[in-house]
Motif scaffolding. Structure first.
Motif, PDB file in Angstrom:
ATOM      1  N   UNK A  20     -77.027  61.289   7.551  1.00 49.19           N
ATOM      2  CA  UNK A  20     -76.908  60.767   6.371  1.00 49.19           C
ATOM      3  C   UNK A  20     -76.779  61.277   4.767  1.00 49.19           C
ATOM      4  N   UNK A  21     -77.886  61.956   4.997  1.00 49.25           N
ATOM      5  CA  UNK A  21     -78.212  62.807   3.550  1.00 49.25           C
ATOM      6  C   UNK A  21     -77.381  64.130   3.620  1.00 49.25           C
ATOM      7  N   UNK A  71     -81.774  48.656   4.551  1.00 46.53           N
ATOM      8  CA  UNK A  71     -81.715  47.953   3.799  1.00 46.53           C
ATOM      9  C   UNK A  71     -80.634  48.028   3.401  1.00 46.53           C
ATOM     10  N   UNK A  72     -80.428  49.367   2.442  1.00 43.21           N
ATOM     11  CA  UNK A  72     -78.850  49.459   1.952  1.00 43.21           C
ATOM     12  C   UNK A  72     -77.628  49.717   3.149  1.00 43.21           C
ATOM     13  N   UNK A  73     -77.734  50.160   4.548  1.00 42.17           N
ATOM     14  CA  UNK A  73     -76.846  50.831   5.688  1.00 42.17           C
ATOM     15  C   UNK A  73     -76.650  49.175   5.841  1.00 42.17           C
ATOM     16  N   UNK A  77     -73.361  47.386   6.447  1.00 43.81           N
ATOM     17  CA  UNK A  77     -72.556  47.455   7.873  1.00 43.81           C
ATOM     18  C   UNK A  77     -72.714  46.099   8.319  1.00 43.81           C
ATOM     19  N   UNK A  78     -73.416  45.434   7.542  1.00 41.12           N
ATOM     20  CA  UNK A  78     -73.541  44.136   8.881  1.00 41.12           C
ATOM     21  C   UNK A  78     -74.079  44.449   9.743  1.00 41.12           C
ATOM     22  N   UNK A  79     -75.408  44.826   9.954  1.00 38.02           N
ATOM     23  CA  UNK A  79     -76.419  45.313  10.834  1.00 38.02           C
ATOM     24  C   UNK A  79     -77.706  44.040  10.890  1.00 38.02           C
ATOM     25  N   UNK A  80     -78.343  43.556  12.134  1.00 40.48           N
ATOM     26  CA  UNK A  80     -78.851  42.346  12.205  1.00 40.48           C
ATOM     27  C   UNK A  80     -80.170  42.935  11.376  1.00 40.48           C
ATOM     28  N   UNK A 152     -75.230  51.064  15.487  1.00 40.03           N
ATOM     29  CA  UNK A 152     -74.671  50.535  14.814  1.00 40.03           C
ATOM     30  C   UNK A 152     -74.607  51.369  13.356  1.00 40.03           C
ATOM     31  N   UNK A 153     -75.625  52.186  13.599  1.00 42.28           N
ATOM     32  CA  UNK A 153     -75.473  53.294  12.230  1.00 42.28           C
ATOM     33  C   UNK A 153     -73.940  54.019  12.785  1.00 42.28           C
ATOM     34  N   UNK A 154     -74.458  54.529  13.639  1.00 45.66           N
ATOM     35  CA  UNK A 154     -73.655  56.077  13.834  1.00 45.66           C
ATOM     36  C   UNK A 154     -72.394  55.674  14.179  1.00 45.66           C
TER      37      UNK A 154
END
Length: 374
Positions: A20-21, A71-73, A77-80, A152-154
């Motif tokens: 990400x960075x 929190x932003x991601x 991405x609608x991650x719980x 989900x982040x991936x």
């Protein structure tokens, strides 16, 4: 101008944070993961983003930066995720004294306060009221479901930044600017090795020379609580206060530790402190223990799980204590007091590792600060 490229080895939380960075700075990113998905310590934890565990100063600031990135991601991405905060519960005067001292030192720059027993009970219906003397409330802690969120982040990074993931691809050799998986090879301007507890695979001599070890922790999960019952904040017993550096601000902490060394010697021997978090499905994640060494027994110790649940009963009441599953995780930890390992092996090849048990809490902030400062 030619777009810069980077290869990242490892799709756990440190690898994803590095991706990400770099991606937000315009890099073309390729991530290699030896398994079909991340299955290491990044998915075997409470899912706690835990600023309260960090001492005031750079690490706390890093934790809060990580929290903001999470929190932003998660929002995008609608991650719980659940910004539930935390409660450390006191059942003895010396525990309450540590809490009060912590609040006195930190209340002006942290979202924290001391609660009476009645105020604490209003925060969570899961608190055992018997003998409760008070609690430390912190509003900064957040829960994600790590075993789902990491994957989900991936997917989010792939979709938003066109990060290219190669799953089931073990990198066997690095010769900058090329990485090899058997006879296959890829190249990039920069290479980042974020391989977690597999740290010795690519650079065994380097890691043999470092004061780094591996920590095995045992954890459990209880079934979904009936009738959509929620515990509210994550709950912690007093033992957690001697585990996390954030509480070293309390002057009476050494006296509390001394009592624990006498009363809970066997708990400290196995590195046990006890916490509970609740996921979006209502299941309760409980733990944990800490055993250090380069090689660990693959079999879990039932007496450790029993000790964890016995201590949990002293401060928590649940609707259903049925065990759903148990497991262990293994993460790398620097044993010399350092909070992470960032080392350039050769020009263009950097190892990022050794964040210990703070991966969920610190990785996004660590990698953002490191990549942004170069």
């Amino acid at each position: 101008m030619k777009q810069k490229s980077a290869i990242i080895i490892g799709a756990g939380i440190v690898g994803l944070a590095t991706a990400r960075a770099l991606a937000i700075r315009g890099y073309s990113i390729t991530v290699f993961e030896r398994n079909e998905q991340a299955v290491g310590a990044s998915i075997r934890n409470f899912g706690m983003v835990w600023p309260i565990g960090q001492a005031t100063g750079p690490l706390f600031d890093r934790a809060m930066l990580s929290r903001s990135i999470w929190k932003e991601i998660c929002t995008e991405a609608e991650i719980w995720h659940n910004e539930v905060g935390s409660l450390h519960l006191a059942y003895h005067d010396d525990e309450l004294q540590v809490i009060n001292e912590y609040v006195e030192v930190n209340h002006s720059h942290r979202d924290c306060c001391s609660l009476s027993p009645q105020e604490a009970m209003l925060k969570s219906p899961a608190i055992n009221p018997d003998g409760l003397k008070g609690a430390l409330w912190s509003g900064e802690e957040m829960i994600i479901e790590s075993r789902v969120a990491v994957g989900q982040v991936a997917k989010y990074l792939a979709a938003k930044y066109d990060v290219n993931f190669h799953w089931n691809t073990a990198i066997s050799n690095i010769n900058h600017p090329i990485v090899f998986s058997g006879n296959r090879s890829w190249e990039a301007d920069e290479i980042f090795v974020c391989s977690g507890a597999d740290f010795e695979t690519l650079y065994p001599e380097l890691f043999l020379s470092l004061d780094i070890s591996k920590c095995k922790l045992q954890m459990m999960r209880l079934v979904t609580q009936p009738d959509e019952w929620r515990i509210g904040p994550s709950l912690c017993g007093g033992l957690s206060m001697i585990h996390y550096p954030g509480f070293q601000a309390a002057a009476s902490l050494p006296a509390l530790r001394k009592r624990y060394e006498e009363q809970y010697a066997i708990y400290l021997k196995w590195g046990i402190h006890v916490m509970v978090s609740q996921n979006g499905s209502g299941e309760l994640t409980i733990g944990d223990s800490h055993e250090y060494g380069l090689v660990h027994d693959p079999f879990d110790k039932q007496f450790i799980n029993t000790m964890i649940t016995d201590y949990l009963h002293t401060f928590a009441n649940f609707k259903d204590w049925t065990l759903l599953q148990s497991w262990h995780g293994i993460y790398p930890k620097m044993m010399n007091g350092e909070t992470e390992l960032i080392k350039e092996i050769e020009p263009g090849v950097t190892v990022i590792n050794g964040v210990g048990g703070n991966g969920m809490t610190l990785s996004f902030g660590l990698c953002e600060q490191f990549i942004g400062s170069r």
